[in-house]
Motif scaffolding. Structure first.
Motif, mmCIF file in Angstrom:
data_model
loop_
_atom_site.group_PDB
_atom_site.id
_atom_site.type_symbol
_atom_site.label_atom_id
_atom_site.label_comp_id
_atom_site.label_asym_id
_atom_site.label_seq_id
_atom_site.Cartn_x
_atom_site.Cartn_y
_atom_site.Cartn_z
ATOM 1 N N LEU A 4 0.834 -1.211 0.000
ATOM 2 C CA LEU A 4 0.000 0.000 0.000
ATOM 3 C C LEU A 4 0.866 1.258 0.000
ATOM 4 C CD1 LEU A 4 -2.788 -0.984 2.540
ATOM 5 C CD2 LEU A 4 -3.082 -0.532 0.121
ATOM 6 N N CYS A 5 1.927 1.238 0.794
ATOM 7 C CA CYS A 5 2.808 2.398 0.864
ATOM 8 C C CYS A 5 3.522 2.629 -0.469
ATOM 9 C CB CYS A 5 3.815 2.223 1.990
ATOM 10 S SG CYS A 5 3.048 2.286 3.631
ATOM 11 N N ALA A 6 3.911 1.551 -1.133
ATOM 12 C CA ALA A 6 4.578 1.688 -2.422
ATOM 13 C C ALA A 6 3.645 2.298 -3.465
ATOM 14 C CB ALA A 6 5.083 0.328 -2.894
ATOM 15 N N VAL A 7 2.391 1.908 -3.436
ATOM 16 C CA VAL A 7 1.417 2.465 -4.377
ATOM 17 C C VAL A 7 1.224 3.958 -4.134
ATOM 18 C CG1 VAL A 7 -1.017 2.404 -5.054
ATOM 19 C CG2 VAL A 7 0.248 0.275 -4.775
ATOM 20 N N VAL A 8 1.112 4.345 -2.875
ATOM 21 C CA VAL A 8 0.969 5.766 -2.551
ATOM 22 C C VAL A 8 2.183 6.543 -3.058
ATOM 23 C CG1 VAL A 8 0.878 7.435 -0.651
ATOM 24 C CG2 VAL A 8 -0.555 5.400 -0.584
ATOM 25 N N LEU A 9 3.374 5.991 -2.887
ATOM 26 C CA LEU A 9 4.590 6.684 -3.336
ATOM 27 C C LEU A 9 4.636 6.843 -4.849
ATOM 28 C CD1 LEU A 9 7.244 5.134 -0.951
ATOM 29 C CD2 LEU A 9 6.503 7.520 -1.022
ATOM 30 N N VAL A 10 4.181 5.861 -5.596
ATOM 31 C CA VAL A 10 4.178 5.974 -7.062
ATOM 32 C C VAL A 10 3.251 7.101 -7.501
ATOM 33 C CG1 VAL A 10 3.494 4.809 -9.195
ATOM 34 C CG2 VAL A 10 4.869 3.600 -7.510
ATOM 35 N N PHE A 11 2.050 7.129 -6.955
ATOM 36 C CA PHE A 11 1.118 8.200 -7.323
ATOM 37 C C PHE A 11 1.614 9.565 -6.842
ATOM 38 C CE2 PHE A 11 -1.934 4.658 -7.746
ATOM 39 C CZ PHE A 11 -2.300 4.897 -9.059
ATOM 40 N N GLU A 12 2.261 9.577 -5.711
ATOM 41 C CA GLU A 12 2.807 10.826 -5.205
ATOM 42 C C GLU A 12 3.920 11.332 -6.123
ATOM 43 O OE1 GLU A 12 4.234 12.703 -0.958
ATOM 44 O OE2 GLU A 12 4.116 10.531 -1.182
ATOM 45 N N ALA A 13 4.738 10.426 -6.632
ATOM 46 C CA ALA A 13 5.803 10.822 -7.558
ATOM 47 C C ALA A 13 5.219 11.470 -8.813
ATOM 48 C CB ALA A 13 6.650 9.603 -7.936
ATOM 49 N N ILE A 14 4.128 10.928 -9.304
ATOM 50 C CA ILE A 14 3.476 11.496 -10.485
ATOM 51 C C ILE A 14 2.982 12.908 -10.185
ATOM 52 C CG2 ILE A 14 1.482 11.284 -12.027
ATOM 53 C CD1 ILE A 14 1.824 8.189 -11.686
ATOM 54 N N VAL A 15 2.325 13.080 -9.061
ATOM 55 C CA VAL A 15 1.773 14.390 -8.704
ATOM 56 C C VAL A 15 2.885 15.402 -8.456
ATOM 57 C CG1 VAL A 15 0.457 15.614 -6.929
ATOM 58 C CG2 VAL A 15 -0.391 13.470 -7.850
ATOM 59 N N ILE A 16 3.945 14.977 -7.788
ATOM 60 C CA ILE A 16 5.067 15.893 -7.544
ATOM 61 C C ILE A 16 5.680 16.319 -8.873
ATOM 62 C CG2 ILE A 16 7.382 16.094 -6.577
ATOM 63 C CD1 ILE A 16 6.467 14.244 -4.309
ATOM 64 N N GLY A 17 5.848 15.364 -9.775
ATOM 65 C CA GLY A 17 6.392 15.693 -11.094
ATOM 66 C C GLY A 17 5.510 16.659 -11.864
ATOM 67 N N LEU A 18 4.206 16.498 -11.753
ATOM 68 C CA LEU A 18 3.278 17.398 -12.450
ATOM 69 C C LEU A 18 3.232 18.783 -11.810
ATOM 70 C CD1 LEU A 18 0.345 14.938 -13.169
ATOM 71 C CD2 LEU A 18 1.941 15.917 -14.823
ATOM 72 N N ALA A 19 3.658 18.887 -10.574
ATOM 73 C CA ALA A 19 3.663 20.186 -9.901
ATOM 74 C C ALA A 19 4.830 21.064 -10.346
ATOM 75 C CB ALA A 19 3.712 19.985 -8.393
ATOM 76 N N ILE A 20 5.842 20.473 -10.945
ATOM 77 C CA ILE A 20 7.021 21.251 -11.363
ATOM 78 C C ILE A 20 6.658 22.317 -12.391
ATOM 79 C CG2 ILE A 20 9.294 21.132 -12.454
ATOM 80 C CD1 ILE A 20 9.569 18.332 -11.165
ATOM 81 N N PRO A 21 6.007 21.965 -13.511
ATOM 82 C CA PRO A 21 5.665 23.030 -14.471
ATOM 83 C C PRO A 21 4.667 24.045 -13.921
ATOM 84 C CG PRO A 21 4.826 20.906 -15.235
ATOM 85 C CD PRO A 21 5.655 20.645 -14.030
ATOM 86 N N ILE A 22 3.825 23.619 -13.012
ATOM 87 C CA ILE A 22 2.885 24.557 -12.402
ATOM 88 C C ILE A 22 3.645 25.579 -11.563
ATOM 89 C CG2 ILE A 22 0.999 24.774 -10.737
ATOM 90 C CD1 ILE A 22 0.054 22.005 -11.734
ATOM 91 N N ALA A 23 4.614 25.101 -10.792
ATOM 92 C CA ALA A 23 5.418 26.008 -9.964
ATOM 93 C C ALA A 23 6.197 26.988 -10.829
ATOM 94 C CB ALA A 23 6.373 25.212 -9.087
ATOM 95 N N ILE A 24 6.688 26.518 -11.967
ATOM 96 C CA ILE A 24 7.491 27.380 -12.842
ATOM 97 C C ILE A 24 6.622 28.374 -13.586
ATOM 98 C CG2 ILE A 24 8.986 27.386 -14.882
ATOM 99 C CD1 ILE A 24 10.006 24.605 -13.898
ATOM 100 N N ASN A 25 5.555 27.891 -14.209
ATOM 101 C CA ASN A 25 4.744 28.745 -15.081
ATOM 102 C C ASN A 25 3.756 29.635 -14.335
ATOM 103 O OD1 ASN A 25 5.951 27.826 -17.472
ATOM 104 N ND2 ASN A 25 4.609 26.031 -17.493
#
Length: 120
Positions: A4-25
């Protein structure tokens, strides 16, 4: 628990990655800071998701949760997302431990029944 923890981390990695362009733009964050900080966190989340069988990786993921929560204040709305993922992480740990306990009790009962059948 680890699954369960591994699944949460995978989805969290996706969301963190998607937050990068939002933070920049949208927030005008420095690309090097946003990419380095959150890109590193996304990569760490992916790595830690694969290493959840190790106790140290589980504790390192707790540190990652705290880091994501504190760094989320760089972007408007990101603290809410961070709170959701920290909550998912805590629920994953709690529910995962319950599942592990139930599984262990079931295996113990199956072993006892097997010994009774074999000994009779």
């Amino acid at each position: 628990m680890r699954t369960l923890c591994a699944v949460v981390l995978v989805f969290e990695a996706i969301v963190i990655g998607l937050a990068i362009p939002i933070a920049i733009n949208l927030e005008g964050a420095d690309p090097a800071v946003a990419g380095g900080l959150w890109g590193g966190m996304a990569l760490a989340a992916l790595l830690l998701s694969g290493l959840q069988k190790h106790t140290w990786a589980h504790y390192a993921a707790w540190v990652l949760q705290a880091g994501f929560l504190f760094s989320s204040f760089m972007v408007t709305g990101a603290p809410l997302v961070a709170i959701v993922f920290v909550s998912l992480w805590v629920v994953g740990v709690i529910m995962g431990r319950r599942v592990d306990a139930i599984r262990a009790a079931h295996e113990e009962r199956a072993e006892q029944e097997g010994a009774e059948v074999g000994g009779a």
